[in-house]
Design a protein around this motif. Structure first.
Motif: not given
Length: 260
Positions: A128-141
């Motif tokens: 769950a923590k890793g997924l949160s970081d993945v979402k930030v790292a792949t955020d287009p902005d």
């Protein structure tokens, strides 16, 4: 079945985002920059090219972060949980006698169930923590900030498409559902060990012993018998010397009545 859903939704994931870089010189623009990534989410190995808006030169960039440890840990626990569940089902159906022999099978099953419950909680929380970081790292902005062309105000950098994370969110949900499932199963496996029934027998024996000790202790003894005089035979209902009921023993009031 829940374990299959957990590792399938995470281990089989692949996503893509799309960016647009509109340079002041339109001939240098790139309006469709596709960046694909997948499990196990070693994003620092995901390379892509972007225009610099300085002639035809392009730069090679990479996403930030390596989240493979939490993702692989989660999938590994899910796969082993699936294999153990499959093996346990075969044992329950075809080897029930050997499973109950010497109580060794239920004991091993109980220990493994407790361990898997703990591992499901840890792996689901880590993922769950890793997924949160993945979402930030792949955020287009966030990815646009890596491009040198986007640091110049004369160029326009826009996100075109964000990655779809619904299946990864589902994997986290299934991870916690597996934890609840395995933790709840601890009680049922515990009853198979025989500890539950032996505890009930011990409690029943204790309850049976208490009334016996109570009878020996005091209230059912003839404490008011020969010593007290109230339960002596003939205390109530004996006939006196003159045919009158003798109410209280053979002394005291009786002697007084005889004198009269």
């Amino acid at each position: 079945l829940f374990a299959i859903f957990a590792f399938a939704t995470c281990g089989g994931y692949s996503g893509e985002l799309r960016l647009s870089v509109d340079c002041a010189n339109k001939s240098e623009s790139d309006l469709s920059i596709d960046i694909a990534f997948a499990y196990p989410f070693r994003l620092h190995q995901v390379n892509f090219e972007a225009p610099t808006c300085e002639g035809k030169r392009r730069e090679t960039l990479a996403l930030i972060g390596d989240f493979s440890s939490s993702a692989e840990f989660f999938v590994t626990i899910a796969v082993f949980a699936f294999l153990y569940s499959l093996a346990a089902t075969v044992v329950y159906i075809f080897f029930q006698n050997k499973y109950r022999e010497n109580n060794r099978g239920p004991l091993i099953d109980f220990i493994v169930t407790v361990v898997f419950s703990f591992l499901w909680l840890v792996s689901s929380s880590a993922w769950a923590k890793g997924l949160s970081d993945v979402k930030v790292a792949t955020d287009p902005d966030e990815v646009l900030l890596l491009m040198s062309a986007c640091k110049q105000q004369s160029n326009k950098c826009l996100p075109v498409r964000s990655p779809v994370m619904s299946s990864l969110n589902t994997s986290v949900v299934f991870g916690y559902l597996n934890f609840i499932l395995w933790a709840g199963n601890i009680w049922f496996v515990f009853k198979e060990t025989g500890w539950h029934s032996s505890g009930q027998r011990h409690a029943a024996d204790t309850m049976e012993k208490q009334p016996g000790g109570y009878n020996q202790g005091g209230y059912n003894q003839d404490s008011y018998g020969p010593a007290g005089g109230y339960n002596q035979p003939g205390s109530y209902g004996q006939v006196g010397e003159y045919g009158q009921p003798q109410s209280y023993g053979q002394s005291g009031p009786t002697a007084f009545a005889n004198q009269i």
